[in-house]
Write a protein that holds these residues in place. Structure first.
Motif, mmCIF file in Angstrom:
data_model
loop_
_atom_site.group_PDB
_atom_site.id
_atom_site.type_symbol
_atom_site.label_atom_id
_atom_site.label_comp_id
_atom_site.label_asym_id
_atom_site.label_seq_id
_atom_site.Cartn_x
_atom_site.Cartn_y
_atom_site.Cartn_z
ATOM 1 N N GLU A 82 -12.577 26.239 33.258
ATOM 2 C CA GLU A 82 -12.183 24.945 33.799
ATOM 3 C C GLU A 82 -10.946 24.374 33.097
ATOM 4 O O GLU A 82 -10.099 23.732 33.724
ATOM 5 N N THR A 83 -10.824 24.633 31.809
ATOM 6 C CA THR A 83 -9.701 24.119 31.032
ATOM 7 C C THR A 83 -8.361 24.603 31.566
ATOM 8 O O THR A 83 -7.341 23.910 31.449
ATOM 9 N N PHE A 84 -8.354 25.811 32.151
ATOM 10 C CA PHE A 84 -7.101 26.420 32.574
ATOM 11 C C PHE A 84 -6.841 26.318 34.078
ATOM 12 O O PHE A 84 -5.838 26.819 34.567
ATOM 13 N N ARG A 85 -7.729 25.665 34.815
ATOM 14 C CA ARG A 85 -7.620 25.691 36.275
ATOM 15 C C ARG A 85 -6.423 24.902 36.796
ATOM 16 O O ARG A 85 -5.789 25.318 37.767
ATOM 17 N N THR A 86 -6.109 23.784 36.178
ATOM 18 C CA THR A 86 -4.963 22.999 36.658
ATOM 19 C C THR A 86 -3.670 23.763 36.491
ATOM 20 O O THR A 86 -2.868 23.880 37.429
ATOM 21 N N ILE A 87 -3.455 24.294 35.300
ATOM 22 C CA ILE A 87 -2.234 25.065 35.074
ATOM 23 C C ILE A 87 -2.264 26.367 35.865
ATOM 24 O O ILE A 87 -1.238 26.863 36.329
ATOM 25 N N GLY A 88 -3.472 26.907 36.046
ATOM 26 C CA GLY A 88 -3.607 28.121 36.849
ATOM 27 C C GLY A 88 -3.183 27.881 38.285
ATOM 28 O O GLY A 88 -2.486 28.716 38.890
ATOM 29 N N ALA A 89 -3.594 26.756 38.851
ATOM 30 C CA ALA A 89 -3.224 26.420 40.228
ATOM 31 C C ALA A 89 -1.716 26.261 40.351
ATOM 32 O O ALA A 89 -1.104 26.719 41.321
ATOM 33 N N MET A 90 -1.094 25.622 39.375
ATOM 34 C CA MET A 90 0.351 25.421 39.401
ATOM 35 C C MET A 90 1.093 26.746 39.302
ATOM 36 O O MET A 90 2.049 27.000 40.033
ATOM 37 N N PHE A 91 0.610 27.604 38.415
ATOM 38 C CA PHE A 91 1.227 28.918 38.247
ATOM 39 C C PHE A 91 1.068 29.762 39.504
ATOM 40 O O PHE A 91 2.020 30.390 39.982
ATOM 41 N N GLY A 92 -0.153 29.768 40.060
ATOM 42 C CA GLY A 92 -0.408 30.560 41.261
ATOM 43 C C GLY A 92 0.438 30.120 42.430
ATOM 44 O O GLY A 92 0.980 30.934 43.178
ATOM 45 N N GLU A 93 0.566 28.816 42.607
ATOM 46 C CA GLU A 93 1.371 28.291 43.709
ATOM 47 C C GLU A 93 2.840 28.651 43.528
ATOM 48 O O GLU A 93 3.529 28.999 44.494
ATOM 49 N N ALA A 94 3.330 28.587 42.289
ATOM 50 C CA ALA A 94 4.730 28.918 42.028
ATOM 51 C C ALA A 94 5.028 30.386 42.331
ATOM 52 O O ALA A 94 6.051 30.716 42.942
ATOM 53 N N VAL A 95 4.130 31.266 41.911
ATOM 54 C CA VAL A 95 4.324 32.697 42.173
ATOM 55 C C VAL A 95 4.344 32.985 43.667
ATOM 56 O O VAL A 95 5.172 33.758 44.164
ATOM 57 N N GLN A 96 3.430 32.335 44.389
ATOM 58 C CA GLN A 96 3.370 32.559 45.833
ATOM 59 C C GLN A 96 4.629 32.059 46.539
ATOM 60 O O GLN A 96 5.198 32.744 47.396
#
Length: 220
Positions: A123-137
């Protein structure tokens, strides 16, 4: 003959071909873990622990493309599912390999980068994970996928099936990634690809495979 079948997975291709060939088989079903991975029980069948795995006359064979080719060479006596003409044979070979080497890695990446805000990501990494995933896509992945989407659509605008005028193992192999691909497209898009999928889903063997093995509910 025994097919080790993971629900909602690539093994649907093999199940479909078994039904098209009318071969008797035993289906051993496995359910995905909460992580969406295959259960450890599959490792007792094959070291890779993934599905599909086909057991036949002492042979234990993994990888859907290899299994489809084995079934065609061994049981498709009339070569119903392998084209005869030179050009169709070239298309047949291309799409058999393209499905897993070119298209499916992109579909898997789409799923991974689109779910970095969900378990099992901490859960701690989900916000940054979402941002990273969206940027890569946005910056790379979606553009690569669009190239392949248009490539397939153009091909099916010129051919009824992936390897010409008749269904073949190329269509069996391409079914899984095409369904994953269409999960990200609007209904009015890709008329030729959707026409192909309608033809696939109208086949009695496909419907039987769904009945026996469960539906394919893919999203990216």
């Amino acid at each position: 003959m025994k097919l080790h079948h993971l629900t909602n997975s690539r093994s649907h291709r093999v199940l479909w071909m078994l039904e098209e060939l009318g071969l008797p088989y035993e289906l051993v079903r496995y359910k995905r873990e909460s992580t969406l991975l295959a259960p450890d029980a599959l490792k007792r069948v094959h070291p890779l622990g993934s599905s599909p795995v086909l057991e036949d006359n002492g042979l234990v064979l993994a990888e859907s493309g290899a299994i489809l080719e084995y079934l065609q060479e061994t049981y498709d006596i009339e070569s119903r599912f392998k084209p005869a003409s030179t050009q169709s044979r070239a298309d047949y070979r291309f799409w058999l390999h393209y499905a897993e080497s070119s298209l499916m890695p992109l579909m898997v990446m789409k799923t991974v980068f689109g779910n970095l805000d969900k378990p099992p990501v901490p859960e701690t990494f989900r916000t940054i994970g979402a941002m990273f995933g969206e940027a890569v896509q946005k910056t790379w992945l979606n553009r690569r996928i669009d190239i392949h989407v248009n490539f397939i659509e153009k091909h099916l605008g010129l051919h009824e099936w992936f390897a010409g005028d008749a269904i073949s193992c190329a269509d069996f192999q391409m079914s899984f990634p095409v369904i994953a691909m269409l999960a990200r497209s609007l209904p009015e898009e890709l008329p030729h690809t959707r026409r192909w999928l309608t033809a696939v889903e109208s086949r009695v063997a496909w419907q039987k495979a769904i009945e026996v093995g469960g539906p394919l509910a893919l999203s990216t």
